[in-house]
Write a protein that holds these residues in place. Structure first.
Motif: not given
Ligand SMILES: NC(=O)c1ccc[n+]([C@@H]2O[C@H](COP(=O)([O-])OP(=O)(O)OC[C@H]3O[C@@H](n4cnc5c(N)ncnc54)[C@H](O)[C@@H]3O)[C@@H](O)[C@H]2O)c1
Length: 386
Positions: A326-337
């Motif tokens: 259930h793949v992640l999107g580009w926005d996930a990079t900011f949430t992970n950050q």
């Protein structure tokens, strides 16, 4: 100051002010809003105030993104006791001014990339960050692609020796939003506001990935830059473009590897193509941001690549997101950050990448510009402070 009806965020969590409410302001707002829901165990954030210049526009954005308030004076926001974190999402010419003032006011700071528009500004930011750190006030630069699960996994493989000794890196970051010569003037094409063009915008990410993935430092560069469209239509007629549209560089690292780098905002039909290939003595990894859930790996002497979907339990950053596939999107990079940043603050630790990391990237960008100005002759990367 304007209150919005959709106040959000947990009481008791650190209060955040985001300065700038457009592209990055929206991406970071999304991250602050969702971080606690998607990263169980990570501290949450209180979305206190969103800051911009146009009162109506920033109030509207604040309501849409879930902020308690909006404001137009970032200086006044820094004086508030209910703000613990200042998130700098404004053009590059303001990074140093806002970040330094915020750190001196005792606020933790996350600053978007590139760290600054000049080496002098970046050095001052590092000096201020170091002094603040002594007082328990922390800072980070927003190289969000460090938080792509596939790239974090690539780093783990390289650090574990699974591709052997790193020899060659190919990194390109290609976009096309300036390919049309009729595309209008923007702050991103003005040196006094943006510092540089594709270099600061795109090569900053690319150079950071070289450092992050390999642990090598770039020591010397040969480079070329190009401005294909020297004038664009602005509000007062045709205006000069004063930054590069594209840049190329070959670079040496302190551990004997060679890097080839290419960045452009005029590569027709490429949208957000950050492609990275790392070749070692016993394997390789290959990544494309437009397919960001995948990592191609040839590990431990394998002679062909296989494609790995990086969404399994235990893969970097995946816990708390969705079931496998259930793949992640580009926005996930900011949430992970945001999660990494808040977790480090809660532990009283300096988050990474630090302002020193931002300065190290800035030094490589400066060397690229210097080499390009000297017809591509070899320029050594300055050291110091970082
Ligand atoms: N990490 C990434 O992938 C990524 C992507 C794009 C941009 N960026 C960086 O984020 C930063 C912002 O870029 P953007 O794309 O969001 O730009 P943008 O033009 O979309 O937004 C800039 C914002 O800054 C505000 N602003 C400008 N001057 C201001 C001032 N004096 N006081 C208060 N607010 C002011 C504008 O109103 C706007 O809200 C830049 O440093 C850029 O390099 C990072």
């Amino acid at each position: 100051m304007t209150s919005t009806p959709s106040a959000s965020g947990a009481a008791g969590s650190p209060g955040v002010a985001v300065i700038g409410y457009a592209f990055m302001g929206k991406a970071h707002s999304h991250a602050w809003r969702n971080v606690a829901a998607l990263h169980p165990g990570a501290p949450g954030a209180r979305l206190q105030v969103l800051v911009g210049r146009d009162a109506d526009a920033v109030a509207s954005a604040a309501g849409q993104y879930g902020w308690s308030e909006s404001a137009t004076d970032w200086h006044a926001v820094l004086e508030r006791d209910d703000i613990d974190i200042v998130d700098v999402c404004v053009p590059g010419h303001l990074h140093a001014e806002v970040a330094i003032a915020a750190l001196e006011a005792g606020k933790h700071v996350i600053a978007e990339k590139p760290l600054a528009n000049s080496l002098a500004e970046a050095e001052k930011m590092v000096a201020t960050a170091r002094a603040a750190r002594e007082r328990g006030v922390h800072s980070m630069v927003g190289f969000n692609y460090r938080r792509v699960p596939a790239l974090a996994l690539a780093r783990q493989h390289i650090a574990a020796g699974r591709i052997g000794e790193v020899r060659q890196v190919r990194v390109s970051y290609l976009q096309d939003w300036l390919a049309d010569a009729a595309a209008p003037m923007t702050w991103r094409l003005r040196r006094e506001l943006a510092g540089s063009g594709a270099l600061g915008d795109l090569a900053s990410h690319a150079v950071d990935q070289v450092r992050y993935l390999t642990g090598h430092e770039v020591t010397a560069v040969n480079a070329m830059t190009q401005t294909f469209v020297p004038q664009r239509a602005g509000e007062s007629g045709m205006e000069d473009v004063t930054v590069d549209d594209a840049a190329w560089s070959t670079m040496r690292t302190d551990r004997g590897a060679v890097v080839s780098l290419e960045v452009s905002r005029m590569a027709s039909a490429r949208k957000n193509a950050l492609e990275i290939e790392v070749y070692g003595s016993t394997g390789a990894v290959r990544f494309d941001l437009e397919s960001l859930n995948h990592l191609d790996v040839a590990l431990d002497g394998a002679s062909t690549f296989c494609r790995r979907l990086v969404t399994d339990p235990g893969d970097p950053y995946i816990d708390g997101w969705w079931p496998p596939g259930h793949v992640l999107g580009w926005d996930a990079t900011f949430t992970n950050q945001a999660s990494d940043f808040l977790t480090a603050l809660a532990a009283g630790q300096e988050p990474t990448p630090s302002f020193e990391d931002g300065l190290a990237v800035q030094r490589v960008l400066a060397a690229i510009e210097a080499s390009a100005a000297q017809a591509g002759s070899c320029v050594e990367v300055e050291r110091g402070l970082a």
